[in-house]
Scaffold this motif. Structure first.
Motif, PDB file in Angstrom:
ATOM      1  N   GLY A  27      10.632  20.015   7.368  1.00 50.26           N
ATOM      2  CA  GLY A  27      12.004  19.535   7.512  1.00 50.26           C
ATOM      3  C   GLY A  27      12.145  18.029   7.615  1.00 50.26           C
ATOM      4  N   ALA A  28      11.046  17.285   7.438  1.00 48.33           N
ATOM      5  CA  ALA A  28      11.093  15.829   7.600  1.00 48.33           C
ATOM      6  C   ALA A  28      11.402  15.118   6.290  1.00 48.33           C
ATOM      7  N   VAL A  29      12.175  14.065   6.428  1.00 47.90           N
ATOM      8  CA  VAL A  29      12.468  13.136   5.341  1.00 47.90           C
ATOM      9  C   VAL A  29      11.995  11.776   5.834  1.00 47.90           C
ATOM     10  N   VAL A  30      11.317  11.036   4.966  1.00 48.61           N
ATOM     11  CA  VAL A  30      10.813   9.719   5.342  1.00 48.61           C
ATOM     12  C   VAL A  30      11.541   8.657   4.548  1.00 48.61           C
ATOM     13  N   LEU A  31      12.081   7.675   5.256  1.00 50.20           N
ATOM     14  CA  LEU A  31      12.698   6.509   4.636  1.00 50.20           C
ATOM     15  C   LEU A  31      11.804   5.312   4.921  1.00 50.20           C
ATOM     16  N   ALA A  32      11.200   4.781   3.869  1.00 52.14           N
ATOM     17  CA  ALA A  32      10.358   3.591   4.011  1.00 52.14           C
ATOM     18  C   ALA A  32      11.235   2.362   3.843  1.00 52.14           C
ATOM     19  N   VAL A  33      11.145   1.450   4.796  1.00 49.75           N
ATOM     20  CA  VAL A  33      11.930   0.225   4.776  1.00 49.75           C
ATOM     21  C   VAL A  33      10.962  -0.946   4.740  1.00 49.75           C
ATOM     22  N   GLY A  34      11.113  -1.804   3.740  1.00 48.60           N
ATOM     23  CA  GLY A  34      10.219  -2.950   3.670  1.00 48.60           C
ATOM     24  C   GLY A  34      10.355  -3.711   2.375  1.00 48.60           C
ATOM     25  N   PRO A  35       9.525  -4.729   2.223  1.00 48.21           N
ATOM     26  CA  PRO A  35       9.527  -5.511   0.987  1.00 48.21           C
ATOM     27  C   PRO A  35       8.957  -4.684  -0.166  1.00 48.21           C
ATOM     28  N   PRO A  36       9.244  -5.099  -1.403  1.00 54.16           N
ATOM     29  CA  PRO A  36       8.822  -4.304  -2.571  1.00 54.16           C
ATOM     30  C   PRO A  36       7.336  -3.944  -2.591  1.00 54.16           C
ATOM     31  N   SER A  37       6.474  -4.860  -2.224  1.00 51.61           N
ATOM     32  CA  SER A  37       5.031  -4.590  -2.308  1.00 51.61           C
ATOM     33  C   SER A  37       4.615  -3.459  -1.370  1.00 51.61           C
ATOM     34  N   CYS A  38       5.159  -3.406  -0.174  1.00 49.26           N
ATOM     35  CA  CYS A  38       4.807  -2.355   0.790  1.00 49.26           C
ATOM     36  C   CYS A  38       5.414  -1.011   0.389  1.00 49.26           C
ATOM     37  N   VAL A  39       6.686  -1.037   0.071  1.00 47.33           N
ATOM     38  CA  VAL A  39       7.396   0.196  -0.238  1.00 47.33           C
ATOM     39  C   VAL A  39       6.840   0.842  -1.508  1.00 47.33           C
ATOM     40  N   ARG A  40       6.501   0.026  -2.480  1.00 47.77           N
ATOM     41  CA  ARG A  40       5.942   0.547  -3.739  1.00 47.77           C
ATOM     42  C   ARG A  40       4.639   1.282  -3.466  1.00 47.77           C
ATOM     43  N   GLN A  41       3.795   0.715  -2.635  1.00 47.72           N
ATOM     44  CA  GLN A  41       2.521   1.358  -2.327  1.00 47.72           C
ATOM     45  C   GLN A  41       2.733   2.685  -1.597  1.00 47.72           C
ATOM     46  N   LEU A  42       3.723   2.736  -0.737  1.00 43.88           N
ATOM     47  CA  LEU A  42       4.018   3.982  -0.041  1.00 43.88           C
ATOM     48  C   LEU A  42       4.520   5.037  -1.020  1.00 43.88           C
ATOM     49  N   TYR A  43       5.305   4.616  -1.994  1.00 43.29           N
ATOM     50  CA  TYR A  43       5.772   5.558  -3.017  1.00 43.29           C
ATOM     51  C   TYR A  43       4.581   6.154  -3.766  1.00 43.29           C
ATOM     52  N   PHE A  44       3.641   5.317  -4.164  1.00 47.20           N
ATOM     53  CA  PHE A  44       2.455   5.810  -4.864  1.00 47.20           C
ATOM     54  C   PHE A  44       1.665   6.779  -3.998  1.00 47.20           C
ATOM     55  N   ALA A  45       1.607   6.507  -2.685  1.00 46.57           N
ATOM     56  CA  ALA A  45       0.904   7.410  -1.770  1.00 46.57           C
ATOM     57  C   ALA A  45       1.599   8.772  -1.730  1.00 46.57           C
TER      58      ALA A  45
END
Length: 169
Positions: A27-45
């Motif tokens: 039931g969890a949703v994750v919202l990553a907040v940050g600069p493009p370089s950090c958020v992009r890496q989290l998306y790839f993960a």
């Protein structure tokens, strides 16, 4: 060089597994907040584990961040995510917001009063690791949710499995 090796060169493997653990919470949703370089890496993960369906990003605009106006936009994004009433919303905050002192505490506090969704901050980065290790933070979040009887029995079994896996790392 394989695609997985490229991802791991950009981001520590532990950071990838931390996100994947959070995305595995029922039931969890994750919202990553940050600069493009950090958020992009989290998306790839998230994508590497086919977990991108409950992963959302807010890429901080440099001008708004500099002027301290990015929090208003983050709040709007969170409000949109809450329309679907997820059980849990995890705001995965970058070290940049910790360094500049972004006040997510007030946003989270407000949200907890206005919604049934359980809203959690997951702060990441070197400054936060000195206070509490990420895996210890995840264990604490999961234990709190279990103690609050937040999950159905079936979901709780999945959460206990995650806790056991965290203990074995």
């Amino acid at each position: 060089m394989s695609r997985n090796n490229i991802k791991l060169m950009c981001m520590a493997e532990s950071e990838i597994s931390n996100l994947n653990y959070l995305l595995s919470i029922p039931g969890a949703v994750v919202l990553a907040v940050g600069p493009p370089s950090c958020v992009r890496q989290l998306y790839f993960a998230a994508q590497s584990q086919n977990q991108q369906d409950n992963f959302y990003m807010y890429v901080e605009d440099e001008k708004k961040l500099t002027m301290g106006m990015h929090l208003q936009d983050v709040k709007k994004v969170i409000d949109k995510l809450l329309i679907d009433e997820p059980k849990i919303l995890i705001c995965y905050l970058s070290c940049l917001d910790l360094l500049i002192g972004s006040d997510f505490d007030n946003i989270i506090e407000e949200l907890q009063q206005d919604t049934k969704t359980y809203v959690i901050q997951f702060k990441r980065g070197p400054l936060e690791k000195r206070k509490i290790k990420p895996k210890a933070k995840i264990r604490s979040i999961l234990s709190d949710l279990i103690n609050q009887k937040f999950f159905s029995l079936e979901e709780e079994k999945l959460v206990v499995d995650i806790l056991e896996e965290l203990e074995n790392e």
